[in-house]
Write an enzyme that holds these catalytic residues in place. Sequence first.
Site, short mmCIF file in Angstrom:
data_model
loop_
_atom_site.label_atom_id
_atom_site.label_comp_id
_atom_site.label_asym_id
_atom_site.label_seq_id
_atom_site.Cartn_x
_atom_site.Cartn_y
_atom_site.Cartn_z
N ASP A 419 0.82 -1.21 0.00
CA ASP A 419 0.00 0.00 0.00
C ASP A 419 0.86 1.26 0.00
O ASP A 419 2.03 1.25 0.39
CB ASP A 419 -0.89 -0.03 1.24
CG ASP A 419 -2.16 0.78 1.09
OD1 ASP A 419 -2.29 1.56 0.12
OD2 ASP A 419 -3.06 0.62 1.94
N GLU A 468 -5.88 -1.71 -6.54
CA GLU A 468 -6.90 -0.76 -6.08
C GLU A 468 -7.08 0.27 -7.19
O GLU A 468 -7.62 -0.06 -8.23
CB GLU A 468 -6.48 -0.13 -4.75
CG GLU A 468 -7.62 0.62 -4.07
CD GLU A 468 -7.20 1.27 -2.77
OE1 GLU A 468 -8.08 1.54 -1.95
OE2 GLU A 468 -6.00 1.55 -2.58
N GLU A 474 -13.99 1.65 0.90
CA GLU A 474 -13.30 2.26 2.05
C GLU A 474 -13.67 3.74 2.18
O GLU A 474 -13.65 4.31 3.28
CB GLU A 474 -11.79 2.11 1.91
CG GLU A 474 -11.17 2.93 0.80
CD GLU A 474 -9.64 2.88 0.82
OE1 GLU A 474 -9.11 1.96 1.44
OE2 GLU A 474 -9.01 3.75 0.21
#
Length: 668
Positions: A419, A468, A474
Amino acid sequence: MKLLLTRLFSLAVAVLFTSQALAQSTHTVTSPDGKIQVEITLNNQITFAVNHESDPIIAPSPISMELANDETLGANSHLRNKKTDEVDQTIESPFYKRSEIRDHYNELRLNFRGNYHLIFRAYNEGVAYRFATDRRDSLTVMNENAAFNFAQDAPVWAPYANVDDHTSYEPQFESSFENTYDKALISQLDDKRLIILPALVDVGNGKKVCITESDLEDYPGMYLNSGGEEKSLDAVFAAYPKREEQGGHNNLQMRVTERKDYIARVPGRRAFPWRVMVISEEDKQLADSDLVYLLASPSRVEDISWIKPGKVAWDWWNAWNLYGVDFEAGINNETYKYYIDFAAEQGIEYVILDEGWSVNSEADLMQVIPEIDLPELVNYGQQKGVDIVLWAGYHAFERDMENVCKHYSNMGVKGFKVDFMDRDDQEAVNFYYRAAELAAKHQLFLDFHGAYKPTGLNRTYPNVLNFEGVHGLEQMKWDTPDVDQVTYDVEIPFIRMVAGSMDYTQGAMRNAIKENYYPAFTEPMSQGTRCRQLAQYVIFESPFNMLCDDPTAYEEESECTDFIATVPTIWDETIVLDGKVGDYVAIARRSGDEWYLGVLTDWDAREITLDLSFLADGKYQAEVFQDGINAHKTAQDYRKVSTEVPKNHQITAKMAPGGGYVARIYQE
């Protein structure tokens, strides 16, 4: 003497016109079905234009590459020769929306003096071009000029880089690549803002073109900007980093503080990324495109038998909010054992330990917090048939990649969710390839977050299961009540998903109608109905697919959980049945002998009759989840029914505002 001068002048003029005639030429390549024509004009610059039948898709647009030492590939080019080819083959596509793909195109290769080439491919679903060079010495690319001109001021679905500072391009080169779409005419776009890819343009007469790229290796990603023009979108690239400093989220990022004056330094023998234009007559064709996957480099992983797609019980979105247990839920072994028990009971393949398992702000994945005993969790999971996946911040992973991959692979961990890269300059792009190669060496799969859009890396390294680069669920933890996630849900299948799979992270059991949604960081909800969440498991492509809510919420919703736990994540066949960008989408997917049908609508209640004539002869049953009669007031209201598929294979999906419909169809 006068006669001699006259003859010399005439000869010079003849030579000049002959030279111009040789320099200026037009070349064409046509799609196999004859509908798409690409016309490339060579003069003092190279331009290309694309037509679909009689309709202009791309108006004449200049392309070139600026190299160091004032050399420009594409300026005053001298064509040496050209080569045409037709390819019609079938390729295997593991961990994808169909198990095999027809790769059928016509290719035109223009070979120029100076050992460079320009390659165009025309498919029935769109076109692509790329530069290639064949030189001994390395090249420094100062800039690439890629323009997309249009015949008229056209509407664009533009996802802007999601940063607050638009005073220059530089702050926008560091973003999470997550944003909803601004729909506006080209002339109305904000020329101070960068548009991330893919972007969609309505070129009129029902036709659209989705612009993106493929085979992005050792090169920066492409953005678009209108430059204040009415009919043009131009490419923009981040320059190569000169200086970086550690910082950002929990000290896990590398922030660029100064850049070089070039965008890439590359080997002299290479092909550059494909510039891709997916063309549709009907919107549903966009959601069915394979171009990005087809144009990517073939797999570099010989043995893929160890790669196991599947679903994963996720902790972070639901904030570890277990209830009705006799321990304090949080980032500790007791909590994760509960997640593992839940996954084992449901047949879910993985449990992820998201942010928090390693010591905060240290950017060191070898420092595990004392509340977590990883070997114990890995062993506990393996005894129950559940494997562990770990979250990793970019800098923590990148700085010690070999050691981290070897250590945790030996422990039995199966993959990493990496990430906060939040960049796509050449250095950042190279990280993706190094990470994929090293992870494959240690039989680890990857899920990239804080990531730019897919560009076919999942074909080149099939252990990269997901990306992503999407304004996913989210966002419901913090986004304001005016965000329109429901409309976005019926835009992305035609735009973002054209590039490839996406880790949207659906599965919310708290659902809200439009008027009732509000952001709640530790007890988040979704916009739209319960059936919408279920249908997203069919609509959204995601080989590694999250269950975003907490186990205790799922245990209270056994019917929905049983469906989520059993729906496949990869498919043998995909058929996009119907759809309109921003309004609705309907997709059927086959796994083995079973078909799954998913439908989503926008904020309008909708009733759609779908033709399932693709089903083979025989009697079929459908297990259906549909919006309840009160779903327009209580979004969690749904109805599960079993019914026989009519002999005419027509099914009607009725949906509430923000609703969905999903069915499992099987032969009796």
